[in-house]
Design a protein around this motif. Structure first.
Motif, PDB file in Angstrom:
ATOM      1  N   ASP B  53       0.252  -2.784  -9.710  1.00 35.82           N
ATOM      2  CA  ASP B  53       1.193  -3.385  -9.393  1.00 35.82           C
ATOM      3  C   ASP B  53       1.864  -2.902  -7.777  1.00 35.82           C
ATOM      4  OD1 ASP B  53       3.793  -1.498  -9.070  1.00 35.82           O
ATOM      5  OD2 ASP B  53       3.192  -0.109 -10.375  1.00 35.82           O
ATOM      6  N   ARG B  54       2.556  -4.017  -7.521  1.00 38.92           N
ATOM      7  CA  ARG B  54       2.861  -4.782  -6.008  1.00 38.92           C
ATOM      8  C   ARG B  54       4.152  -3.874  -5.606  1.00 38.92           C
ATOM      9  NH1 ARG B  54       1.339 -10.142  -7.332  1.00 38.92           N
ATOM     10  NH2 ARG B  54      -0.260 -10.410  -6.964  1.00 38.92           N
ATOM     11  N   SER B  55       4.656  -3.237  -6.134  1.00 43.19           N
ATOM     12  CA  SER B  55       6.168  -2.225  -6.348  1.00 43.19           C
ATOM     13  C   SER B  55       5.887  -0.987  -6.412  1.00 43.19           C
ATOM     14  CB  SER B  55       6.703  -2.303  -7.407  1.00 43.19           C
ATOM     15  OG  SER B  55       7.760  -1.661  -7.115  1.00 43.19           O
ATOM     16  N   ASP B  57       7.122   1.689  -7.960  1.00 50.45           N
ATOM     17  CA  ASP B  57       8.128   2.630  -7.871  1.00 50.45           C
ATOM     18  C   ASP B  57       8.130   3.661  -9.101  1.00 50.45           C
ATOM     19  OD1 ASP B  57       9.121   1.397  -9.603  1.00 50.45           O
ATOM     20  OD2 ASP B  57       9.168  -0.142  -8.182  1.00 50.45           O
ATOM     21  N   THR B  60       8.739   1.566 -12.193  1.00 54.02           N
ATOM     22  CA  THR B  60       6.911   0.594 -12.661  1.00 54.02           C
ATOM     23  C   THR B  60       5.838   1.474 -13.504  1.00 54.02           C
ATOM     24  OG1 THR B  60       5.955   0.969 -10.232  1.00 54.02           O
ATOM     25  CG2 THR B  60       6.678  -1.678 -11.606  1.00 54.02           C
ATOM     26  N   ASN B  80      -3.259  -3.085  -6.795  1.00 56.17           N
ATOM     27  CA  ASN B  80      -2.042  -3.765  -6.469  1.00 56.17           C
ATOM     28  C   ASN B  80      -2.330  -5.498  -5.827  1.00 56.17           C
ATOM     29  OD1 ASN B  80      -3.058  -3.192  -4.129  1.00 56.17           O
ATOM     30  ND2 ASN B  80      -1.710  -1.428  -3.268  1.00 56.17           N
ATOM     31  N   ASP B 101       6.123  -7.484 -10.134  1.00 56.44           N
ATOM     32  CA  ASP B 101       6.168  -7.886  -8.347  1.00 56.44           C
ATOM     33  C   ASP B 101       6.852  -6.743  -7.933  1.00 56.44           C
ATOM     34  OD1 ASP B 101       6.817 -10.288  -7.261  1.00 56.44           O
ATOM     35  OD2 ASP B 101       8.107 -10.510  -8.518  1.00 56.44           O
ATOM     36  N   ARG B 102       6.654  -7.839  -6.891  1.00 59.56           N
ATOM     37  CA  ARG B 102       7.195  -6.780  -5.567  1.00 59.56           C
ATOM     38  C   ARG B 102       8.957  -5.926  -5.614  1.00 59.56           C
ATOM     39  NH1 ARG B 102       3.433  -7.058  -1.853  1.00 59.56           N
ATOM     40  NH2 ARG B 102       2.351  -9.236  -1.681  1.00 59.56           N
ATOM     41  N   GLN B 103       9.156  -5.056  -5.694  1.00 58.50           N
ATOM     42  CA  GLN B 103      10.295  -4.773  -5.032  1.00 58.50           C
ATOM     43  C   GLN B 103      10.768  -4.087  -6.702  1.00 58.50           C
ATOM     44  OE1 GLN B 103      12.338  -4.565  -1.966  1.00 58.50           O
ATOM     45  NE2 GLN B 103      10.198  -4.096  -1.180  1.00 58.50           N
ATOM     46  N   PHE B 104       9.783  -4.269  -8.424  1.00 60.17           N
ATOM     47  CA  PHE B 104      10.551  -4.000  -9.052  1.00 60.17           C
ATOM     48  C   PHE B 104      11.644  -3.220  -9.683  1.00 60.17           C
ATOM     49  CE2 PHE B 104      10.225  -3.096 -13.912  1.00 60.17           C
ATOM     50  CZ  PHE B 104       9.778  -4.589 -14.774  1.00 60.17           C
TER      51      PHE B 104
END
Lengths: 313, 368
Positions: B53-55, B57, B60, B80, B101-104
């Motif tokens: 999990d790069r996001s 939030d 996610t 991450n 993805d980032r900023q999902f």
């Protein structure tokens, strides 16, 4: 009455029986002698409707073994060479099973098998597979008798059984015979030939002779001497080498020796052999031929004529 | 009749006194249903997955929760970074990876489009396809939830439902198949061996010289196996229901009737085999290679008949289990009545008569 008329049977290329004819009277105890592979089992299987002759006919008590096989199967008692007992069933269960498939019960015919069965009755809860050979044989005989058959057919009942049990077995058969049953038994032991009222000698599918033990002995054409020495085997070779010898056979601890001519001077020959010192003291005395001598003579006769006809072809 | 009963009694004794026979008759059905039910299953459960999990939030987290709430997946780690993915897959302790993805969440809410990457261990293609399928389903559901939350319009939603077997349980397929297999094993193999044994021991010889009709001999041998095979079928059905939840939706009487028909069919096949085999070895060989293998491979038990080459499809037409499996699947799972399976039932009846006819013709009243 059992009528066997010119029966032939072959399995592929092998001629198991050729031109076998034989009559057996009601209430007779008939012994069929023959070496392994002579065709005894084949003949018996035809008698009990399990095989059909290629040619010829067999009648048992007026019923044809092919046409009337279903009626015959209620009247026959058969003990196959394998004893055919269920090893996992107990003595009692085996007997009960054979009684029930013939539509009878143990109690109904107990008097017939009592003398035989009482020997094994103490072990009636034991699986048949754990019995000794002699006991298996008695149980198998009880199973074959339990429906009070008119004709009892026993295929080598004494094979694989100890000497004492064998002797006892023939005495039991004599007793059963008293009930009026016709009994036919086969054996590969020559010494059992005298146990029946009559014996037949089967050799390579041919019935060479069928008569009372006395008559069979009379048929023997040579004089018979019983000789003893300290080296029987060597003496046998020496006697056989003489051109005047018809037959010479090891017979227990003696040699059964027949010269071709009735007036042959046996004493002279033996004292000559004794003088070589190879055989120790030799004694010979005149004796009567045994059945085995007759059978041996008969079977040699067949082989002789076969090799001769083979040479002329 | 008394003779026949005596015969059946003797046969029961043979069975009860031989531990090996007992094991085959009662052990194998139970063991097989459990093995098929648990081990040879093509469902997936508790697949170890990694969530990258790069996001981090709200969305996610919601999706992750939904994934882990299902019985199919459980996390190994939640990280991450995707540096070690290949290492994990090679070791085999991870079979599926989900990458956000980032900023999902932001992307999703702003543009309605965000990327999720799913990487599966493809060395077992069937399992991989299933895992990805299950995961897509969960993602689609989560997406609908999120859309609702933010008042967005749902795109076309696919709502799929698996009729007759909503959870796609493998047991639904294996229980009917196992009944077909076990009935064949017990009825055909055990009877043919037991008749051949009588021939081998010479007891057949003594029996043939008795007034017993050959039909009495055969029926006496067979009846105990009908009883035992029937008992086995009931055991398998009960185990299927209690352990694996395989229902009997149709009429139980009809089902058991069809089972009895199939048992009689297998027995007549067994009798036919025994008329061809002089020894137990031959009987066993024929039963195993001519009956068991085709039952497993060609009956549609494991491999769908539609996928077979045409020649094998034709061959499967003469396999009794093929028709039986159609019948019991229809009755058990779909609740079908006789109206729906009468054709297959007729095929089984015809086959039974054919085998019996051949057996009676071949059964010798003598030794040759």
């Amino acid at each position: 009455m059992i009528h066997i008329r010119k029966v032939y049977k072959s399995f592929g290329e092998v001629n198991a029986l050729s031109e076998v004819s034989l009559d057996i009277q009601d209430g007779e105890l008939f012994v069929l002698i023959g070496p392994d592979g002579a065709g005894k089992t084949t003949l018996f299987r035809m008698l009990v409707t399990l095989l059909v002759p290629d040619y010829g006919s067999i009648e048992v008590n007026g019923l044809d073994v092919v046409e009337n096989f279903r009626q015959l199967r209620t009247k026959m008692g058969y003990m196959p060479g394998t004893f055919s007992l269920y090893p996992d069933l107990t003595v009692e269960e085996n007997l009960e099973f054979y009684a029930s498939i013939f539509g009878t019960t143990i109690r109904k015919n107990y008097d017939l098998i009592r003398d035989i069965y009482k020997h094994i009755e103490p072990f009636k809860k034991r699986p048949a597979g754990k019995l000794s050979g002699g006991m298996k044989q008695k149980l198998a005989l009880s199973c074959a008798l339990i429906h009070r058959p008119e004709v009892l057919v026993l295929d080598e009942p004494t094979t694989g059984v100890d000497a004492a049990s064998r002797k006892e077995f023939w005495i039991m058969l004599k007793k059963i015979q008293q009930e009026g049953m016709t009994i036919i038994a086969s054996t590969a032991y020559m010494d059992e030939a005298v146990r029946g009222d009559r014996s037949g000698f089967l050799h390579q599918g041919k019935l060479l002779m069928a008569d009372t033990p006395g008559k069979i002995r009379e048929e023997y054409p040579y004089p018979m001497y019983s000789c003893r020495s300290e080296n029987n085997y060597a003496l046998l070779q020496a006697i056989r080498a003489e051109s005047s010898t018809a037959t010479a056979l090891l017979f227990g601890k003696t040699i059964h020796y027949s010269p071709v001519k009735e007036d042959f001077p046996v004493e002279e020959l033996m004292s000559g052999l004794e003088a070589t010192g190879k055989y120790g003291r030799i004694t010979c005395e005149k004796t009567k031929p045994e059945l085995e001598d007759s059978f041996s003579y008969l079977s040699k006769g067949i082989e002789r004529s076969e090799t001769q006809s083979g040479m002329t072809e | 009749m008394r003779r026949f009963l005596a015969f059946a009694k003797k046969e029961f004794r043979h069975i009860m006194r031989d531990p090996r026979t007992l094991l085959i008759l009662f052990g194998i059905p139970v063991i097989q249903i459990i093995i098929f039910g648990y081990v040879v299953t093509n469902e997936i459960k508790h697949v170890p997955i990694v969530i990258i999990d790069r996001s981090h939030d709200e969305t996610t987290r919601l999706i992750t929760d939904r994934i882990l709430a299902s019985p199919y997946f459980e996390t190994v780690t939640n990280t991450n970074t995707g540096k070690n993915i290949h290492q994990w897959f090679k070791k085999g302790n991870v079979r599926l990876t989900v990458v956000f993805d980032r900023q999902f969440g932001k992307k999703l809410i702003k543009s309605g489009v965000a990327q999720v990457q799913v990487i599966a261990d493809g060395s077992d293609p069937n399992a991989a396809r299933l895992m990805v399928g299950y995961l897509s389903g969960i993602l689609a559901q989560a997406q609908q939830e999120i859309n609702k939350q933010y008042g967005m319009v749902n795109p076309v939603g696919i709502e799929s439902r698996m009729e007759f077997n909503p959870e796609l349980k493998g047991a639904f397929m294996f229980v009917p198949g196992t009944i077909a297999l076990i009935m064949m094993l017990i009825s055909a193999m055990m009877t043919s061996i037991s008749i051949a044994r009588e021939k081998e021991m010479g007891t057949m010889e003594a029996m043939l010289v008795s007034p017993l009709h050959p039909l009495q001999i055969v029926l006496g041998k067979v009846v105990p196996y009908v009883a035992i095979a029937f008992l086995d079928a009931v055991i398998i059905l009960a185990l299927g229901q209690v352990i694996f939840g395989v229902p009997v939706k149709g009429n139980l009487v009809l089902l058991l009737g069809e089972v009895i028909l199939y048992i009689i069919l297998s027995l007549s096949l067994g009798i036919m085999i025994s008329t061809m085999s002089p020894t137990q070895m031959v009987a066993m060989f024929i039963s195993l290679f001519v009956l068991m293998m085709p039952t497993i491979l060609l009956s549609g038990f494991i491999f769908p008949i539609e996928n077979m080459p045409e020649a094998l499809q034709w061959l499967s037409l003469v396999m009794p289990p093929r028709w039986f499996i159609i019948i019991i699947k229809a009755i058990m799972l779909k609740g079908a009545g006789l109206m729906f399976v009468w054709k297959e039932t007729l095929v089984l009846i015809a086959m039974t008569f054919a085998f019996l006819l051949i057996s009676i013709k071949r059964f010798t009243i003598r030794l040759e």
